[in-house]
Motif scaffolding. Structure first.
Motif, PDB file in Angstrom:
ATOM      1  N   ARG A 164      -7.444   5.723  -3.729  1.00  0.00           N
ATOM      2  CA  ARG A 164      -7.007   5.099  -4.722  1.00  0.00           C
ATOM      3  C   ARG A 164      -5.779   5.428  -5.314  1.00  0.00           C
ATOM      4  NH1 ARG A 164     -11.707   2.587  -4.056  1.00  0.00           N
ATOM      5  NH2 ARG A 164     -12.532   0.947  -4.993  1.00  0.00           N
ATOM      6  N   HIS A 165      -5.751   6.866  -5.064  1.00  0.00           N
ATOM      7  CA  HIS A 165      -4.209   7.525  -6.239  1.00  0.00           C
ATOM      8  C   HIS A 165      -3.512   7.527  -5.295  1.00  0.00           C
ATOM      9  CE1 HIS A 165      -2.315  10.589  -7.558  1.00  0.00           C
ATOM     10  NE2 HIS A 165      -1.604  11.402  -6.616  1.00  0.00           N
ATOM     11  N   VAL A 166      -3.010   7.479  -3.743  1.00  0.00           N
ATOM     12  CA  VAL A 166      -2.132   7.088  -3.011  1.00  0.00           C
ATOM     13  C   VAL A 166      -1.488   5.833  -2.934  1.00  0.00           C
ATOM     14  CG1 VAL A 166      -2.746   9.342  -1.245  1.00  0.00           C
ATOM     15  CG2 VAL A 166      -3.435   6.399  -0.219  1.00  0.00           C
ATOM     16  N   LEU A 167      -2.082   4.670  -2.973  1.00  0.00           N
ATOM     17  CA  LEU A 167      -1.255   3.497  -3.087  1.00  0.00           C
ATOM     18  C   LEU A 167      -1.481   2.624  -4.077  1.00  0.00           C
ATOM     19  CD1 LEU A 167      -4.597   2.268  -0.886  1.00  0.00           C
ATOM     20  CD2 LEU A 167      -1.775   1.802  -0.716  1.00  0.00           C
ATOM     21  N   SER A 168      -1.157   3.906  -5.139  1.00  0.00           N
ATOM     22  CA  SER A 168      -1.367   3.363  -6.962  1.00  0.00           C
ATOM     23  C   SER A 168       0.107   2.931  -7.040  1.00  0.00           C
ATOM     24  CB  SER A 168      -1.375   4.517  -7.996  1.00  0.00           C
ATOM     25  OG  SER A 168      -0.877   5.603  -7.585  1.00  0.00           O
ATOM     26  N   TRP A 176       9.137   6.243  -4.359  1.00  0.00           N
ATOM     27  CA  TRP A 176      10.623   5.462  -4.059  1.00  0.00           C
ATOM     28  C   TRP A 176      11.887   5.943  -5.043  1.00  0.00           C
ATOM     29  CZ3 TRP A 176      12.666   0.879  -1.273  1.00  0.00           C
ATOM     30  CH2 TRP A 176      13.728   0.519  -1.667  1.00  0.00           C
ATOM     31  N   ASP A 177      12.000   6.027  -5.801  1.00  0.00           N
ATOM     32  CA  ASP A 177      12.386   6.999  -6.964  1.00  0.00           C
ATOM     33  C   ASP A 177      13.634   8.535  -6.581  1.00  0.00           C
ATOM     34  OD1 ASP A 177      12.544   5.223  -8.448  1.00  0.00           O
ATOM     35  OD2 ASP A 177      11.114   6.315 -10.112  1.00  0.00           O
ATOM     36  N   MET A 178      11.980   9.023  -5.224  1.00  0.00           N
ATOM     37  CA  MET A 178      12.402  10.017  -4.962  1.00  0.00           C
ATOM     38  C   MET A 178      13.369  10.599  -3.398  1.00  0.00           C
ATOM     39  SD  MET A 178       9.454  13.042  -5.954  1.00  0.00           S
ATOM     40  CE  MET A 178       8.209  11.850  -4.865  1.00  0.00           C
ATOM     41  N   GLY A 179      13.601   8.925  -2.920  1.00  0.00           N
ATOM     42  CA  GLY A 179      13.961   7.817  -1.623  1.00  0.00           C
ATOM     43  C   GLY A 179      13.135   7.772  -0.364  1.00  0.00           C
ATOM     44  N   ALA A 180      12.083   8.127  -0.610  1.00  0.00           N
ATOM     45  CA  ALA A 180      11.041   7.562   0.739  1.00  0.00           C
ATOM     46  C   ALA A 180      11.777   5.382   0.409  1.00  0.00           C
ATOM     47  CB  ALA A 180       9.776   7.425   0.052  1.00  0.00           C
ATOM     48  N   ARG A 181      11.833   5.642   1.613  1.00  0.00           N
ATOM     49  CA  ARG A 181      12.305   3.864   1.611  1.00  0.00           C
ATOM     50  C   ARG A 181      11.058   3.390   2.976  1.00  0.00           C
ATOM     51  NH1 ARG A 181      13.777   4.479  -1.646  1.00  0.00           N
ATOM     52  NH2 ARG A 181      15.799   4.429  -2.246  1.00  0.00           N
ATOM     53  N   TYR A 182      10.003   3.795   3.763  1.00  0.00           N
ATOM     54  CA  TYR A 182       9.353   3.267   4.192  1.00  0.00           C
ATOM     55  C   TYR A 182       7.993   4.493   3.935  1.00  0.00           C
ATOM     56  CZ  TYR A 182      13.297   1.891   6.760  1.00  0.00           C
ATOM     57  OH  TYR A 182      14.005   1.095   7.015  1.00  0.00           O
ATOM     58  N   GLY A 183       6.984   3.058   4.081  1.00  0.00           N
ATOM     59  CA  GLY A 183       5.461   4.314   4.052  1.00  0.00           C
ATOM     60  C   GLY A 183       4.323   3.971   4.888  1.00  0.00           C
ATOM     61  N   PHE A 184       4.119   5.131   5.442  1.00  0.00           N
ATOM     62  CA  PHE A 184       3.093   4.974   6.613  1.00  0.00           C
ATOM     63  C   PHE A 184       1.642   5.586   6.088  1.00  0.00           C
ATOM     64  CE2 PHE A 184       6.787   5.283   8.798  1.00  0.00           C
ATOM     65  CZ  PHE A 184       6.703   4.517   9.524  1.00  0.00           C
ATOM     66  N   PHE A 185       0.082   3.994   6.392  1.00  0.00           N
ATOM     67  CA  PHE A 185      -0.875   4.938   5.320  1.00  0.00           C
ATOM     68  C   PHE A 185      -1.267   4.676   6.866  1.00  0.00           C
ATOM     69  CE2 PHE A 185       0.872   3.294   1.542  1.00  0.00           C
ATOM     70  CZ  PHE A 185       0.578   4.298   0.424  1.00  0.00           C
ATOM     71  N   ALA A 212      -4.081  -3.593  -0.831  1.00  0.00           N
ATOM     72  CA  ALA A 212      -3.502  -2.953  -2.104  1.00  0.00           C
ATOM     73  C   ALA A 212      -2.119  -3.051  -1.195  1.00  0.00           C
ATOM     74  CB  ALA A 212      -4.143  -1.202  -2.628  1.00  0.00           C
ATOM     75  N   ILE A 213      -2.191  -2.910   0.116  1.00  0.00           N
ATOM     76  CA  ILE A 213      -0.867  -2.732   1.088  1.00  0.00           C
ATOM     77  C   ILE A 213       0.089  -4.349   1.373  1.00  0.00           C
ATOM     78  CG2 ILE A 213       0.129  -2.296   3.636  1.00  0.00           C
ATOM     79  CD1 ILE A 213      -1.919   0.014   3.282  1.00  0.00           C
ATOM     80  N   ALA A 214      -0.634  -4.977   1.368  1.00  0.00           N
ATOM     81  CA  ALA A 214      -0.247  -6.405   1.211  1.00  0.00           C
ATOM     82  C   ALA A 214       0.172  -6.777  -0.082  1.00  0.00           C
ATOM     83  CB  ALA A 214      -1.513  -7.328   1.253  1.00  0.00           C
ATOM     84  N   GLU A 215      -0.410  -5.952  -0.997  1.00  0.00           N
ATOM     85  CA  GLU A 215       0.034  -6.201  -2.631  1.00  0.00           C
ATOM     86  C   GLU A 215       1.043  -5.453  -3.033  1.00  0.00           C
ATOM     87  OE1 GLU A 215      -1.028  -6.218  -7.522  1.00  0.00           O
ATOM     88  OE2 GLU A 215      -3.216  -6.675  -5.507  1.00  0.00           O
ATOM     89  N   ARG A 216       1.708  -4.180  -2.200  1.00  0.00           N
ATOM     90  CA  ARG A 216       2.771  -3.587  -2.690  1.00  0.00           C
ATOM     91  C   ARG A 216       3.657  -4.562  -1.584  1.00  0.00           C
ATOM     92  NH1 ARG A 216      -0.598  -3.417  -5.393  1.00  0.00           N
ATOM     93  NH2 ARG A 216      -1.924  -1.079  -6.009  1.00  0.00           N
ATOM     94  N   ASN A 217       3.350  -4.458  -0.494  1.00  0.00           N
ATOM     95  CA  ASN A 217       4.695  -5.529   0.214  1.00  0.00           C
ATOM     96  C   ASN A 217       5.372  -6.573  -0.524  1.00  0.00           C
ATOM     97  OD1 ASN A 217       5.115  -2.983   2.027  1.00  0.00           O
ATOM     98  ND2 ASN A 217       3.179  -4.312   2.941  1.00  0.00           N
ATOM     99  N   ARG A 218       4.199  -7.082  -1.098  1.00  0.00           N
ATOM    100  CA  ARG A 218       5.731  -8.167  -2.046  1.00  0.00           C
ATOM    101  C   ARG A 218       5.882  -7.982  -3.213  1.00  0.00           C
ATOM    102  NH1 ARG A 218       0.109 -10.679  -0.872  1.00  0.00           N
ATOM    103  NH2 ARG A 218      -0.755  -9.373  -2.628  1.00  0.00           N
ATOM    104  N   GLU A 219       5.965  -6.285  -3.901  1.00  0.00           N
ATOM    105  CA  GLU A 219       6.614  -5.993  -4.710  1.00  0.00           C
ATOM    106  C   GLU A 219       7.780  -5.247  -3.857  1.00  0.00           C
ATOM    107  OE1 GLU A 219       3.809  -3.543  -6.168  1.00  0.00           O
ATOM    108  OE2 GLU A 219       3.098  -4.339  -6.762  1.00  0.00           O
TER     109      GLU A 219
END
Length: 389
Positions: A164-168, A176-185, A212-219
């Motif tokens: 739950r922490h890493v998917l918050s 994203w603010d630090m420059g990450a443009r892709y994420g692999f879980f 959670a990943i599906a929801e975050r990807n919609r963002e």
């Protein structure tokens, strides 16, 4: 893609779109649950051999490479060599703790290499699996990439404890603010020799991860990949060359990073021959016949069936074995396959360094006791130890 499809028609065989290449077993960390710790590390491939294999893959039409380890930055000269191979795209995994300014400069110029930093949340959460102080060092590596405006991705091994922490939203927004443009879980896969039961995902955890990943990807920030489920786009396992295959640091070619069986080594056969081997063909047939409603690591979950195929095709385990009672069975299966001579069987100690230290401490202790006894008997006085041979 065009070359790969043309070669599939030309050779009448299945060709993958990606190669996962574990270029070294060496690592400066000891992360809980790391699959690399399971291997019988022997002679690692040289940078020249790694490059030769990559060029073979490119000739077949395989252009995507996931560079993993161990810690790839511990292979001297590798990053610079990859920067020259511009006909491919490299996803370069690193724990970030060995990232130096010179390597950041290479990554800035090499747009075909995407660095992926392993991080699992805030410093304390990352330290939980990777070791004390690692989270801080990873943060420094990310700052170094950010300062040079190097686009990077991140990778998180998802466990029951950090899910739950890493998917918050808060954590992903920070990345994203630090420059990450892709994420692999990546699901925590419980390896026998490095098992941490409290990390194992439940079915409910996997359901939460997927939603959670599906929801975050919609963002839309950053794009996230859910592994292994996203590998099953059409419902089938992509291992054994159907979509991906794995080359380990010894050169043994495996179906995927979590299925530690191989029949061939790239030192002895071409990539094309290995992908069209009897072992891989049987595994592709097996994966097509199995149902996988939860989209788990299919071959890992059906290791008994993989073992039967290995018996038929002469494949061997590439991971360590601690069960001496199974050695007789292994030799028997080998002779059944037609072997009439066996040689160079060796037994090694899993942690030789620790055992040597223990033996050295015992030897010093006994030597001091003996010296004390002689000193008392002769009336001499002992000085401090000058040297240990």
């Amino acid at each position: 893609e065009k070359r790969r499809v043309e070669n599939e028609r030309r050779y009448g065989m299945t060709l993958p779109y990606a190669c996962v290449f574990s270029v070294t077993w060496r690592c400066n960390l000891e992360c809980k649950g790391c699959y690399a710790a399971n291997y019988q590390a022997k002679e690692e491939l040289s940078v020249d051999q790694i490059e030769k294999t990559i060029l073979e893959c490119i000739d077949l039409g395989v252009y995507l490479f996931v560079i993993a380890g161990g810690e790839p930055l511990m292979v001297e000269g590798l990053l610079e060599r990859l920067s020259r191979i511009k006909d491919a795209f490299f996803i370069f995994y690193t724990n970030g703790t060995k990232l130096e300014r010179e390597q950041v400069k290479i990554l800035k110029d090499a747009k075909h290499i995407l660095p992926v930093i392993s991080i699992e949340g805030e410093e304390g959460m990352t330290d939980l699996r990777r070791g004390e102080g690692v989270g801080h060092k990873v943060g420094e590596a990310i700052k170094a990439l950010e300062s040079e405006r190097v686009i990077f991705g991140f990778s998180a091994m998802v466990t029951h404890k950090n899910l739950r922490h890493v998917l918050s939203r808060d954590w992903l927004d920070r990345l994203w603010d630090m420059g990450a443009r892709y994420g692999f879980f990546i699901d925590y896969i419980p390896m026998k020799s490095n098992l941490e039961e409290s990390f194992i995902l439940t079915d409910e955890d996997r359901d939460f991860k997927e939603s959670a990943i599906a929801e975050r990807n919609r963002e839309a920030k950053p794009p996230l990949f859910n592994l292994p489920p996203d590998e099953y786009g059409d419902g089938e396992c992509k291992s054994a060359g159907k979509g991906i295959f794995h080359i380990n640091a010894d050169g043994n070619v495996e179906p995927c990073p979590f299925c530690h069986w191989a029949a061939d080594n790239i030192r002895e056969k071409s990539v094309k021959e290995i992908l069209d081997s009897e072992f891989f063909r049987h595994l592709r047939d097996l994966s097509s016949s199995l149902e996988n409603p939860r989209k788990e690591c299919l071959l890992f979950a059906n290791e008994d069936k993989v073992a039967k195929i290995a018996d038929v095709t002469g494949a061997f385990r590439t991971e360590k074995s601690w069960d001496l009672e199974k050695i007789g069975d292994a030799i028997a299966r080998t002779t059944e396959q037609g072997a009439n001579q066996l040689g160079n069987i060796s037994f090694t100690i899993d942690d030789e360094y620790a055992l040597k230290n223990q033996a050295r401490e015992e030897a010093i202790k006994k030597t001091k006791e003996k010296a004390d006894m002689i000193a008392k008997q002769t009336g001499m006085k002992l000085d401090k130890i000058k040297r240990v041979l």
